[in-house]
Design a protein around this motif. Structure first.
Motif, PDB file in Angstrom:
ATOM      1  N   THR A 167       8.988  12.421  -0.175  1.00  0.00           N
ATOM      2  CA  THR A 167       8.295  12.371  -1.470  1.00  0.00           C
ATOM      3  C   THR A 167       8.406  10.949  -2.029  1.00  0.00           C
ATOM      4  O   THR A 167       9.154  10.123  -1.507  1.00  0.00           O
ATOM      5  N   ASP A 168       7.654  10.678  -3.098  1.00  0.00           N
ATOM      6  CA  ASP A 168       7.562   9.300  -3.589  1.00  0.00           C
ATOM      7  C   ASP A 168       8.928   8.692  -3.924  1.00  0.00           C
ATOM      8  O   ASP A 168       9.738   9.307  -4.610  1.00  0.00           O
ATOM      9  N   ASN A 169       9.133   7.492  -3.435  1.00  0.00           N
ATOM     10  CA  ASN A 169      10.375   6.750  -3.695  1.00  0.00           C
ATOM     11  C   ASN A 169      10.084   5.267  -3.506  1.00  0.00           C
ATOM     12  O   ASN A 169       9.025   4.906  -2.987  1.00  0.00           O
ATOM     13  N   VAL A 179       0.807  13.191   5.078  1.00  0.00           N
ATOM     14  CA  VAL A 179       0.309  14.314   4.282  1.00  0.00           C
ATOM     15  C   VAL A 179       1.015  14.350   2.931  1.00  0.00           C
ATOM     16  O   VAL A 179       2.210  14.613   2.859  1.00  0.00           O
ATOM     17  N   SER A 180       0.266  14.041   1.879  1.00  0.00           N
ATOM     18  CA  SER A 180       0.880  14.020   0.549  1.00  0.00           C
ATOM     19  C   SER A 180      -0.041  14.722  -0.436  1.00  0.00           C
ATOM     20  O   SER A 180      -1.006  15.378  -0.035  1.00  0.00           O
ATOM     21  N   GLY A 181       0.265  14.559  -1.728  1.00  0.00           N
ATOM     22  CA  GLY A 181      -0.557  15.211  -2.741  1.00  0.00           C
ATOM     23  C   GLY A 181      -1.936  14.585  -2.845  1.00  0.00           C
ATOM     24  O   GLY A 181      -2.899  15.234  -3.234  1.00  0.00           O
ATOM     25  N   HIS A 208       0.854  -1.178   0.000  1.00  0.00           N
ATOM     26  CA  HIS A 208       0.000   0.000   0.000  1.00  0.00           C
ATOM     27  C   HIS A 208       0.899   1.240   0.000  1.00  0.00           C
ATOM     28  O   HIS A 208       1.837   1.324   0.807  1.00  0.00           O
ATOM     29  N   HIS A 209       0.601   2.190  -0.881  1.00  0.00           N
ATOM     30  CA  HIS A 209       1.474   3.368  -1.034  1.00  0.00           C
ATOM     31  C   HIS A 209       1.660   4.143   0.285  1.00  0.00           C
ATOM     32  O   HIS A 209       2.775   4.573   0.613  1.00  0.00           O
ATOM     33  N   ILE A 210       0.575   4.282   1.048  1.00  0.00           N
ATOM     34  CA  ILE A 210       0.654   5.043   2.303  1.00  0.00           C
ATOM     35  C   ILE A 210       1.466   4.271   3.355  1.00  0.00           C
ATOM     36  O   ILE A 210       2.215   4.857   4.139  1.00  0.00           O
ATOM     37  N   GLY A 219       3.881   2.501   2.638  1.00  0.00           N
ATOM     38  CA  GLY A 219       5.241   2.816   2.210  1.00  0.00           C
ATOM     39  C   GLY A 219       5.696   4.144   2.798  1.00  0.00           C
ATOM     40  O   GLY A 219       6.747   4.229   3.440  1.00  0.00           O
ATOM     41  N   HIS A 220       4.875   5.182   2.609  1.00  0.00           N
ATOM     42  CA  HIS A 220       5.254   6.508   3.144  1.00  0.00           C
ATOM     43  C   HIS A 220       5.564   6.417   4.639  1.00  0.00           C
ATOM     44  O   HIS A 220       6.575   6.952   5.108  1.00  0.00           O
ATOM     45  N   ILE A 221       4.695   5.743   5.387  1.00  0.00           N
ATOM     46  CA  ILE A 221       4.896   5.626   6.842  1.00  0.00           C
ATOM     47  C   ILE A 221       6.220   4.906   7.130  1.00  0.00           C
ATOM     48  O   ILE A 221       6.986   5.293   8.017  1.00  0.00           O
TER      49      ILE A 221
HETATM   50 ZN    ZN Z   1       3.080   9.444  -2.235  1.00  0.00          ZN
END
Ligand code: ZN
Ligand code: KG4
Length: 343
Positions: free
Chosen positions: A308-310, A142-144, A117-119, A121-123
Motif C-alpha cells: 500500500t502507499d508509502n 494492482v492498486s486502487g 512516478h507513483h507506479i 515507486g510501487h514496483i
Molecule cells: Zn498507490
C-alpha cells in the motif's frame, strides 16, 4: 546512524492519495524509516477518498511526518543527499502538497530534487523487500487507481504490456465491497470475508478480453456482482456476503494470475514481481505463488506495508534515478495523469 562516504541517503515524500508519508532510504534498498499517516478513518465516513479533505490533511500532517522520518532514521537534513517526491499520477491537490514541501526543502537545503512516478515507486518496493532482486522481470501492478502489466527491462525502463480498460482492480474491490455492505476500503474487508466464503458458490464472469491482450476489464464483473445482489434481493433471498466476496475474488485473481504468467512467458523472463495495494491480497499472493512455482518463475512479493502507499518505495525508485543522473528543477509540477516512463 553511521553514514559511509559512498552511501546515498534519500528523503522521500508521498502524498498522491490518502496517505501522508515520508521515509529515509539508504542506497535504494535499506529503509531507515518509513512513516505513514493514514487518513482512511476520515474518508471512511464518506465511502471513499474526498480530494479536498485529502489535500487539507496532507498540509496539516506533512511537516510532522517528515520530522518523524528523520528522527526515526537518526538522521538530520545534513545527512540527506536528495529529496524525492511523487509528482504523479494521483489527485492533483494531494500531489501538490508533497511537491511544494519537497521543492521548499530542496531549495532551502540546496539538495537535488527528484520527481518519482507513483507506479514506479510501487514496483520498486520489490527492491526493498528482496535485496538481490533486479530487472529484467514482469511486474503486476494492482492498486486502487491502476492495473498494469509491465515489462521492466532495466531500472527506469518500462514497457506497458497491458492496463485496465475501465476500473482498476482495487476500485472493483472497493465498489463490490460497497454493494455487499462492507464499507471503505473494500479490499482488505473482501480479503478477510472471502476466507469464510465458498469461491465456487456463484459463477461470475472471467474477463480475458482478446486472446493476445494483456489488458484488464473489471467493470463487467462489478456489474455482474451488482446484478446478482439485486436479483437475489428482488426474489427475497438473503445473500451470503462471504460467498459473494470469495466468488468475486476468485474471478479477479484467476484473470490476474493467468495474464501475469503469460506475460512472463512471452518476455522469456523467469522473474515476476507484484506491487500496489491489491498485491497485499491473500488469495492473489497464494494463487500467484502456486502458478509461479509450477512454471519455475521466481516471485517477488513485498510485505503488505510496502504494497500500500508509502514513501520508502518512492525513495527506492528515486535512488536509481539519482545514480543515473536524473534531477528535476524547481519548476517540477504535479501531473495527475502521468504515464509510466514519461518525464
Ligand atoms: Zn498507490
Ligand atoms: O496502492 P494503494 O494503497 O493506493 C493506490 O495507489 O491506489 O491501493 C489501495 C487499494 C484499495 O483499492 C484497497 O481496497 C486495495 O488497494 N487493497 C486490497 C487489499 N489491501 C488494499 N485489495 C484486495 N485485498 C487486500 N488485502
Amino acid at each position: 546512524m553511521t553514514k559511509c562516504k559512498d552511501d546515498i541517503l534519500i528523503l522521500a515524500i508521498e502524498s498522491s492519495c490518502d496517505e501522508t508519508a515520508a521515509a529515509v532510504v539508504k542506497n535504494g534498498r535499506e529503509v531507515l524509516s518509513n512513516i505513514i499517516s493514514s487518513q482512511i478513518d476520515l474518508h471512511k465516513l464518506y465511502g471513499g477518498v474526498v480530494p479536498e479533505i485529502a489535500s487539507r490533511k496532507h498540509v496539516e500532517n506533512i511537516d510532522a511526518v517528515i520530522k518523524e522520518a528523520l528522527k526515526e532514521s537518526d538522521t538530520t537534513f545534513d545527512d540527506i543527499d536528495a529529496i524525492a517526491v511523487t509528482y504523479g499520477p494521483g489527485l492533483v491537490g494531494a500531489l501538490l502538497v508533497g511537491l511544494a514541501e519537497a521543492k521548499a526543502l530542496a531549495y532551502a537545503l540546496k539538495k537535488p530534487l527528484i520527481g518519482v512516478h507513483h507506479i514506479e515507486g510501487h514496483i520498486s518496493a520489490n527492491y526493498i523487500q528482496n535485496k538481490d532482486f533486479k530487472p529484467p522481470y514482469v511486474a503486476l501492478v494492482v492498486s486502487g487507481g491502476h492495473s498494469h502489466l509491465v515489462y521492466v527491462e532495466d531500472y527506469g525502463k518500462y514497457e506497458i504490456m497491458g492496463h485496465t480498460r475501465d476500473d482498476a482492480a482495487g476500485e472493483a474491490y472497493d465498489k463490490v465491497a460497497r454493494v455487499i455492505g462492507m464499507g471503505y476500503p473494500g479490499g482488505p474487508k473482501i480479503d478477510k470475508a472471502a476466507k469464510l466464503g465458498n469461491p465456487n458458490a456463484i459463477q461470475f464472469p472471467r474477463v480475458f478480453l482478446e486472446e493476445d491482450s494483456y489488458d484488464f476489464s473489471f467493470s463487467g464483473l462489478k456489474s455482474a456482482v451488482l446484478n446478482y445482489v439485486n436479483k437475489e434481493k428482488m426474489m427475497g433471498n438473503e445473500i451470503v456476503p462471504e460467498d459473494v466476496a470469495a466468488s468475486f475474488q476468485k474471478s479477479v485473481v484467476e484473470v490476474l494470475v493467468a495474464k501475469t504468467i503469460k506475460a512472463a512467458k512471452e518476455k522469456g523472463v523467469d522473474k515476476v514481481a507484484i506491487a500496489g495495494g491489491v498485491a497485499s491480497n491473500t488469495a492473489l499472493r497464494e494463487a500467484l505463488t502456486k502458478a509461479c512455482e509450477e512454471n519455475n518463475i521466481y516471485l517477488s512479493i513485498p510485505s503488505p506495508i510496502l504494497c500500500t502507499d508509502n514513501a520508502a518505495m518512492i525513495g527506492s525508485a528515486a535512488y536509481y534515478e539519482y545514480i543515473n543522473g536524473i534531477r528535476d528543477g524547481l519548476d517540477l509540477n504535479a501531473v495527475p495523469g502521468l504515464k509510466l516512463g514519461q518525464r
